[in-house]
Design a protein around this motif. Structure first.
Motif, PDB file in Angstrom:
ATOM      1  N   THR A 151       0.831  -1.203   0.000  1.00  0.00           N
ATOM      2  CA  THR A 151       0.000   0.000   0.000  1.00  0.00           C
ATOM      3  C   THR A 151       0.865   1.252   0.000  1.00  0.00           C
ATOM      4  O   THR A 151       0.577   2.225  -0.716  1.00  0.00           O
ATOM      5  CB  THR A 151      -0.944   0.003   1.214  1.00  0.00           C
ATOM      6  N   VAL A 152       1.922   1.258   0.795  1.00  0.00           N
ATOM      7  CA  VAL A 152       2.819   2.413   0.831  1.00  0.00           C
ATOM      8  C   VAL A 152       3.448   2.638  -0.541  1.00  0.00           C
ATOM      9  O   VAL A 152       3.538   3.776  -1.021  1.00  0.00           O
ATOM     10  CB  VAL A 152       3.901   2.230   1.907  1.00  0.00           C
ATOM     11  N   GLU A 153       3.861   1.570  -1.199  1.00  0.00           N
ATOM     12  CA  GLU A 153       4.458   1.712  -2.530  1.00  0.00           C
ATOM     13  C   GLU A 153       3.460   2.305  -3.527  1.00  0.00           C
ATOM     14  O   GLU A 153       3.831   3.084  -4.410  1.00  0.00           O
ATOM     15  CB  GLU A 153       4.965   0.360  -3.034  1.00  0.00           C
ATOM     16  N   SER A 154       2.181   1.961  -3.361  1.00  0.00           N
ATOM     17  CA  SER A 154       1.175   2.451  -4.303  1.00  0.00           C
ATOM     18  C   SER A 154       0.948   3.959  -4.183  1.00  0.00           C
ATOM     19  O   SER A 154       0.444   4.591  -5.109  1.00  0.00           O
ATOM     20  CB  SER A 154      -0.152   1.710  -4.102  1.00  0.00           C
ATOM     21  N   VAL A 155       1.321   4.534  -3.040  1.00  0.00           N
ATOM     22  CA  VAL A 155       1.146   5.982  -2.834  1.00  0.00           C
ATOM     23  C   VAL A 155       2.494   6.667  -2.569  1.00  0.00           C
ATOM     24  O   VAL A 155       2.540   7.766  -2.024  1.00  0.00           O
ATOM     25  CB  VAL A 155       0.159   6.268  -1.679  1.00  0.00           C
ATOM     26  N   ARG A 156       3.588   6.008  -2.954  1.00  0.00           N
ATOM     27  CA  ARG A 156       4.919   6.549  -2.687  1.00  0.00           C
ATOM     28  C   ARG A 156       5.068   7.984  -3.184  1.00  0.00           C
ATOM     29  O   ARG A 156       5.529   8.874  -2.444  1.00  0.00           O
ATOM     30  CB  ARG A 156       5.982   5.667  -3.334  1.00  0.00           C
ATOM     31  N   ALA A 157       4.695   8.236  -4.433  1.00  0.00           N
ATOM     32  CA  ALA A 157       4.879   9.571  -5.011  1.00  0.00           C
ATOM     33  C   ALA A 157       4.082  10.615  -4.232  1.00  0.00           C
ATOM     34  O   ALA A 157       4.567  11.729  -3.989  1.00  0.00           O
ATOM     35  CB  ALA A 157       4.468   9.576  -6.478  1.00  0.00           C
ATOM     36  N   LEU A 158       2.873  10.254  -3.802  1.00  0.00           N
ATOM     37  CA  LEU A 158       2.043  11.181  -3.028  1.00  0.00           C
ATOM     38  C   LEU A 158       2.678  11.465  -1.671  1.00  0.00           C
ATOM     39  O   LEU A 158       2.707  12.612  -1.215  1.00  0.00           O
ATOM     40  CB  LEU A 158       0.643  10.598  -2.853  1.00  0.00           C
ATOM     41  N   PHE A 159       3.185  10.431  -1.014  1.00  0.00           N
ATOM     42  CA  PHE A 159       3.845  10.623   0.274  1.00  0.00           C
ATOM     43  C   PHE A 159       5.073  11.517   0.129  1.00  0.00           C
ATOM     44  O   PHE A 159       5.313  12.408   0.943  1.00  0.00           O
ATOM     45  CB  PHE A 159       4.258   9.272   0.869  1.00  0.00           C
ATOM     46  N   GLU A 160       5.878  11.273  -0.894  1.00  0.00           N
ATOM     47  CA  GLU A 160       7.143  11.983  -1.040  1.00  0.00           C
ATOM     48  C   GLU A 160       6.954  13.452  -1.425  1.00  0.00           C
ATOM     49  O   GLU A 160       7.797  14.288  -1.099  1.00  0.00           O
ATOM     50  CB  GLU A 160       8.015  11.280  -2.075  1.00  0.00           C
ATOM     51  N   THR A 161       5.841  13.761  -2.108  1.00  0.00           N
ATOM     52  CA  THR A 161       5.653  15.147  -2.567  1.00  0.00           C
ATOM     53  C   THR A 161       4.594  15.903  -1.787  1.00  0.00           C
ATOM     54  O   THR A 161       4.675  17.133  -1.671  1.00  0.00           O
ATOM     55  CB  THR A 161       5.255  15.158  -4.058  1.00  0.00           C
ATOM     56  N   GLU A 162       3.598  15.215  -1.249  1.00  0.00           N
ATOM     57  CA  GLU A 162       2.468  15.883  -0.593  1.00  0.00           C
ATOM     58  C   GLU A 162       2.374  15.576   0.895  1.00  0.00           C
ATOM     59  O   GLU A 162       2.187  16.472   1.706  1.00  0.00           O
ATOM     60  CB  GLU A 162       1.153  15.484  -1.285  1.00  0.00           C
ATOM     61  N   TRP A 163       2.444  14.308   1.251  1.00  0.00           N
ATOM     62  CA  TRP A 163       2.271  13.895   2.646  1.00  0.00           C
ATOM     63  C   TRP A 163       3.647  13.541   3.221  1.00  0.00           C
ATOM     64  O   TRP A 163       3.940  12.392   3.544  1.00  0.00           O
ATOM     65  CB  TRP A 163       1.316  12.703   2.730  1.00  0.00           C
ATOM     66  N   THR A 164       4.498  14.541   3.313  1.00  0.00           N
ATOM     67  CA  THR A 164       5.897  14.289   3.669  1.00  0.00           C
ATOM     68  C   THR A 164       6.061  13.746   5.089  1.00  0.00           C
ATOM     69  O   THR A 164       7.008  13.000   5.354  1.00  0.00           O
ATOM     70  CB  THR A 164       6.721  15.569   3.495  1.00  0.00           C
ATOM     71  N   SER A 165       5.172  14.112   6.011  1.00  0.00           N
ATOM     72  CA  SER A 165       5.264  13.554   7.362  1.00  0.00           C
ATOM     73  C   SER A 165       4.945  12.062   7.339  1.00  0.00           C
ATOM     74  O   SER A 165       5.499  11.286   8.130  1.00  0.00           O
ATOM     75  CB  SER A 165       4.334  14.297   8.326  1.00  0.00           C
ATOM     76  N   SER A 166       4.072  11.637   6.433  1.00  0.00           N
ATOM     77  CA  SER A 166       3.794  10.208   6.271  1.00  0.00           C
ATOM     78  C   SER A 166       5.006   9.499   5.671  1.00  0.00           C
ATOM     79  O   SER A 166       5.317   8.360   6.028  1.00  0.00           O
ATOM     80  CB  SER A 166       2.572  10.000   5.375  1.00  0.00           C
ATOM     81  N   ALA A 167       5.685  10.175   4.754  1.00  0.00           N
ATOM     82  CA  ALA A 167       6.900   9.593   4.171  1.00  0.00           C
ATOM     83  C   ALA A 167       7.954   9.385   5.255  1.00  0.00           C
ATOM     84  O   ALA A 167       8.684   8.386   5.240  1.00  0.00           O
ATOM     85  CB  ALA A 167       7.438  10.490   3.063  1.00  0.00           C
ATOM     86  N   ASP A 168       8.044  10.315   6.204  1.00  0.00           N
ATOM     87  CA  ASP A 168       9.024  10.169   7.284  1.00  0.00           C
ATOM     88  C   ASP A 168       8.789   8.880   8.066  1.00  0.00           C
ATOM     89  O   ASP A 168       9.740   8.225   8.513  1.00  0.00           O
ATOM     90  CB  ASP A 168       8.945  11.362   8.241  1.00  0.00           C
TER      91      ASP A 168
END
Length: 373
Positions: A151-168
């Motif tokens: 699931t994380v891989e499916s939204v990787r780009a969104l996490f890295e550019t928009e939801w950066t605290s989730s990416a952390d």
């Protein structure tokens, strides 16, 4: 007959959940003298840690509870849409649909308050005692199930550019959680530690006062402030544009979980209970109402039996699409009535239907969204 799912029996207690660590934590609560409600709350918060792709404290929570010797009740942990989430507002942004992601899609978070009410009114343990399992697995780590990383891989780009605290949290070092590798969520552990500390400072040694303080912290304290900051941040959503949300401090402060009478249906000597029309629970009740009397049912497992159940499910789901929503406007009594379902049952033919066929309870015309299929 050999089976890998044997019948389980016990004299002390038993727990079932969708993850073994949640079940294990709940069993530990029971063994420590807690009751079923304490165990359920502990398991729920562990599920937020180990199955974050499926649920979280800012989600929703419908609970059906049956206290020993008491009436069955429903605990509604489904928050409403924010006050500013109006049709006019979305159209003013050039939108005809609510985006499927981003702050414009957010309802008032309901799960945390519902868990707290359940613990306050029916549990025996303190806030710290039920949260310590979730804090432990978030802080010390756990081996994630495969779907978390997928699931994380499916939204990787969104996490890295928009939801950066989730990416952390979910992309430490740029890597998604992998099965068998220890995964930690220190931010969540720190949140629950701070919540517990502030609640204990406010409520002292009084268990109920601590829980009430935790509810206030969620609605008006540091957690509420973080929720509003995130809602106010322009974020890319499925519309292809960036939008801020409609959630306000007043929305958070003005809502709490509530108890209500369940929707019920009498079938074959049993009373079945579900949450009301703000959930999709009554679909099961209507599927039973659509069946003929038990003596007239086709043989269990036969083609005729499967066909009848499948077509009845389609009819009940069609009524869900047309009629469910805000509980006050759902005509549940008519939807579950014998005359209505006897007429609906006549729609079941010899062949499978490919149509969405909602009915007209009380003579009212059904309304379907343009995207209902």
């Amino acid at each position: 007959m050999f089976t890998t799912r044997p019948t389980l029996q016990g004299t002390f207690g038993m727990v079932s959940s969708t993850h073994w660590l949640a079940s294990q934590s709940a069993m530990a609560v029971l063994e420590d003298g807690g009751n079923a409600y304490d165990a359920a709350v502990a398991a729920g918060f562990v599920l937020h840690v180990v199955e974050p792709h499926l649920n979280g404290p800012a989600g929703d929570l419908p609970v059906i509870l049956a206290p020993a010797g008491g009436d069955v009740r429903v605990l509604c942990g489904q928050g409403p849409a924010p006050g500013g989430a109006t049709i006019e507002h979305y159209r003013s942004l050039g939108l005809e649909l609510v985006p499927g992601t981003g702050p414009l899609a957010a309802a008032v978070p309901g799960a945390f308050d519902a868990w707290m009410l359940l613990l306050r009114d029916h549990g025996t343990k303190s806030l710290a005692q039920v949260l310590r399992y979730a804090i432990g697995y978030a802080e010390d780590g756990h081996a994630p199930v495969e779907r978390v990383g997928q699931t994380v891989e499916s939204v990787r780009a969104l996490f890295e550019t928009e939801w950066t605290s989730s990416a952390d949290v979910y992309l430490p070092g740029g890597r998604a959680p992998a099965p068998g590798e220890l995964f930690r969520n220190p931010a969540l552990a720190a949140t629950w530690r701070r919540l517990t500390a502030e609640a204990e400072a406010t409520g002292g040694d009084d268990r109920v006062a601590q829980i009430e303080a935790a509810r206030d912290i969620w609605r008006t304290g540091f957690i509420a402030e973080a929720l509003i900051r995130q809602s106010d941040r322009p974020t890319l959503d499925t519309s292809g544009s960036r939008h801020t949300g409609t959630l306000t401090a007043a929305d958070l402060a003005g809502w709490s979980a509530t108890y209500e009478t369940p929707a019920t249906y009498e079938w074959n000597g049993w009373t079945l209970c579900k949450a009301a029309g703000w959930s999709q629970g009554p679909v099961l009740l209507q599927q039973l109402a659509l069946l003929p009397p038990v003596p007239e049912l086709p043989a269990y497992g036969s083609e005729e039996y499967v066909h009848l159940l499948t077509e009845g499910c389609k009819l009940a789901m069609a009524d869900r699409e047309a009629w469910y929503g805000d509980a006050a406007g759902v005509p549940l009594a008519a939807l579950l009535s014998e005359p209505y379902n006897t007429a609906r049952r006549a729609l079941v033919g010899e062949k499978a239907s490919y149509e969405l066929r909602p009915g007209s309870p009380d003579g009212r015309a059904p309304v379907l969204g343009a995207h209902a299929t």
